[in-house]
Design a protein around this motif. Structure first.
Motif, PDB file in Angstrom:
ATOM      1  N   THR B   4       0.834  -1.198   0.000  1.00  0.00           N
ATOM      2  CA  THR B   4       0.000   0.000   0.000  1.00  0.00           C
ATOM      3  C   THR B   4       0.861   1.238   0.000  1.00  0.00           C
ATOM      4  N   ILE B  33      -9.750  -4.546   2.604  1.00  0.00           N
ATOM      5  CA  ILE B  33      -9.056  -3.303   2.915  1.00  0.00           C
ATOM      6  C   ILE B  33      -9.475  -2.859   4.312  1.00  0.00           C
ATOM      7  N   VAL B  90      -4.015  -4.106   3.474  1.00  0.00           N
ATOM      8  CA  VAL B  90      -4.716  -4.977   2.550  1.00  0.00           C
ATOM      9  C   VAL B  90      -4.321  -6.410   2.860  1.00  0.00           C
TER      10      VAL B  90
END
Lengths: 113, 111
Positions: B4, B33, B90
């Motif tokens: 990310t 997420i 994530v």
């Protein structure tokens, strides 16, 4: 409801001394348990995680070790602390079938002198 | 494992809406997420989690476009107490996979 406890909140240790940080979770069974370290102003670094009693996965080679003697108890140890072991240590748990969300304790601020 | 990318820092004022965007170009089909909030000397606290479209709870909204390569955390009418570091993660919820916390976004709210 589930709660997680870490102690001590603050610890000052000399270089070369041993370490034992304890984390316990209440109100849930068979949690995934995690130890993280956070350097000042940085993100969290995963050190160890455990999916069950006696099962430990190490993510970063170092002079630290972890143990899970009981379902809801997670211990972080060292035989000889280094200056580089200073940091903010966080214990977390998540439901047994997944990693998120993780629920964190209040952390231990470890200073090595 | 999807990586990310978030802005390092953001500033805003009390009463404003704040949107923090996270990029995750390599998100996998089974990945969710999740956003966390961290105050100084405390552990991160779960804020919100989603898979696609929009999720809303009592503190925030999470917007996820159809391609899921990014997500936006929206904080309505922020206050000084929202000053914190916000992390986007994530990962697959169904397995004990590795979770990586990046450096997060340091949000500063001014009066």
């Amino acid at each position: 409801s589930q709660t997680i406890h870490q102690w001590p909140a603050t610890l000052v240790q000399p270089v070369g001394s041993p370490l034992s940080l304890e984390c316990t979770v209440e109100g849930t069974s068979n949690p995934n348990l995690y130890w993280y370290r956070q350097a000042a102003g940085r993100g969290l670094q995963l050190l160890f995680y455990s999916v069950g009693i006696g099962q430990i996965s190490s993510e970063v080679p170092q002079n630290l070790s972890a143990s899970r003697p009981q379902d809801r108890q997670f211990i972080l140890s060292s035989k000889k602390l280094l200056l580089s072991d200073s940091g903010f240590y966080l214990c977390a748990w998540s439901a047994s079938l997944g990693d998120q969300p993780q629920h964190f304790g209040d952390g231990t601020r470890l200073s090595i002198l | 494992l999807a990586k990310t990318t978030q802005p390092i820092s953001m500033d805003s004022y009390e009463g404003q809406e704040v949107n923090i965007t996270c990029s995750h170009n390599n998100i996998a089909t089974n990945d969710y997420i999740t956003w966390y909030q961290q105050f100084p000397s405390q552990g991160p606290r779960f804020i919100i989690q989603g898979y696609k479209t929009k999720v809303t709870n009592e503190v925030a909204s999470l917007f996820i476009p159809a391609d899921r390569k990014s997500s936006t955390l929206s904080l309505p009418r922020v206050s000084l107490s929202d000053t914190a570091v916000y992390y986007c993660l994530v990962g697959d919820l169904s397995s004990a996979s590795k979770i990586i916390f990046g450096s997060g976004t340091r949000l500063s709210i001014r009066p």
